[in-house]
Design a protein around this motif. Sequence first.
Motif, mmCIF file in Angstrom:
data_model
loop_
_atom_site.group_PDB
_atom_site.id
_atom_site.type_symbol
_atom_site.label_atom_id
_atom_site.label_comp_id
_atom_site.label_asym_id
_atom_site.label_seq_id
_atom_site.Cartn_x
_atom_site.Cartn_y
_atom_site.Cartn_z
ATOM 1 N N UNK A 9 0.835 -1.202 0.000
ATOM 2 C CA UNK A 9 0.000 0.000 0.000
ATOM 3 C C UNK A 9 0.871 1.254 0.000
ATOM 4 N N UNK A 10 2.003 1.203 0.670
ATOM 5 C CA UNK A 10 2.903 2.366 0.733
ATOM 6 C C UNK A 10 3.528 2.625 -0.630
ATOM 7 N N UNK A 11 3.931 1.574 -1.337
ATOM 8 C CA UNK A 11 4.497 1.733 -2.673
ATOM 9 C C UNK A 11 3.450 2.237 -3.658
ATOM 10 N N UNK A 12 2.235 1.710 -3.547
ATOM 11 C CA UNK A 12 1.159 2.161 -4.421
ATOM 12 C C UNK A 12 0.808 3.621 -4.138
ATOM 13 N N UNK A 13 0.877 4.015 -2.874
ATOM 14 C CA UNK A 13 0.567 5.410 -2.515
ATOM 15 C C UNK A 13 1.591 6.360 -3.110
ATOM 16 N N UNK A 99 -2.957 -6.797 6.408
ATOM 17 C CA UNK A 99 -2.371 -6.791 7.744
ATOM 18 C C UNK A 99 -0.971 -6.169 7.709
ATOM 19 N N UNK A 100 -0.203 -6.559 6.708
ATOM 20 C CA UNK A 100 1.168 -6.073 6.577
ATOM 21 C C UNK A 100 1.180 -4.599 6.205
ATOM 22 N N UNK A 101 0.269 -4.219 5.299
ATOM 23 C CA UNK A 101 0.192 -2.818 4.879
ATOM 24 C C UNK A 101 -0.166 -1.913 6.049
ATOM 25 N N UNK A 102 -1.065 -2.381 6.913
ATOM 26 C CA UNK A 102 -1.454 -1.593 8.076
ATOM 27 C C UNK A 102 -0.289 -1.437 9.042
ATOM 28 N N UNK A 103 0.443 -2.516 9.285
ATOM 29 C CA UNK A 103 1.591 -2.443 10.193
ATOM 30 C C UNK A 103 2.648 -1.476 9.660
ATOM 31 N N UNK A 104 2.884 -1.510 8.339
ATOM 32 C CA UNK A 104 3.857 -0.599 7.739
ATOM 33 C C UNK A 104 3.372 0.838 7.831
ATOM 34 N N UNK A 105 2.090 1.054 7.579
ATOM 35 C CA UNK A 105 1.515 2.395 7.670
ATOM 36 C C UNK A 105 1.683 2.949 9.079
#
Length: 283
Positions: A9-13, A99-105
């Motif tokens: 999600x961070x890369x897509x953002x 789950x992983x995207x949320x933890x990274x966010x």
Amino acid sequence: MPPRRQPTARQARLGAELRKLREAAGLKATEAASLLGVSSVQMSQIESGIAGVSEERLRRLAAHYACDDQELITGLVAMVTERKQGWWEEYRGVLPNAFLDLAELEHHAGFRWDMDFLHIPGLLQTEDYARALFSYMNPDLGNAEVDRWVEHRMRRRVIIERPGPTPYAAVVHEAALRVKVGDRAQAVAQLHRVLELSDAEHVTVRVIPFDVDGFGGAGSAMIYAGGATPGLDTVVRDGPHGTVFVDAEAQLQRFRKLFRRLEAVALEPECSRAFIHRLTKEL
């Protein structure tokens, strides 16, 4: 570097923010590609997060896009240069990507807000509460998988427990505090855990009682993660088809106003703590 099979999600953002800047500058993707000396396909991959971009190329694009928002550029550069893999990568291919995207966010967030009306927010949950909740909501999960889900949720708490913790605020409805997800002992232990965490200077918990005036609901639960600049904030909500990451500016403004509205009708932090303490005696 080969294209990513599935960007986070961070890369897509990051790619989406570059696309927004290009469109605001009135340039076509082919024109932006020529500025970098890449193909239109490569440009499309960069803007979709499938392909990475260097800091030098990012700054070059920002210059050509006439972007003078230095806080935004600095935030985007951080998204490019902060490439260290976090603890959540241990769960890649084991847990849902959301789950992983949320933890990274959360790891990169400057602050965290939660609002919840049916359950205790995840960062405030005890292990027993999380286990009972996951087991109830996902009855087909095996014990080993539930264990992994619970372990991941407990590890997410690092952002409010580590040195230099992330400022955290939660608005929780009385209903969420009264629902016995597990048994009575687990429910009381969960309330004590909320009291323990809310005693920290960087953690604020406000309660909306049943009898408060001026509360018309707020839809589903919300997680709000602060970015390097307000334009890089993110809202996370659970939708009918899975977790949704929201970053449109109009939506971010709406959710900011909603959270402040909820804070305004909720009890003050000290009154909320007293309220929760009374509930521990009632349960």
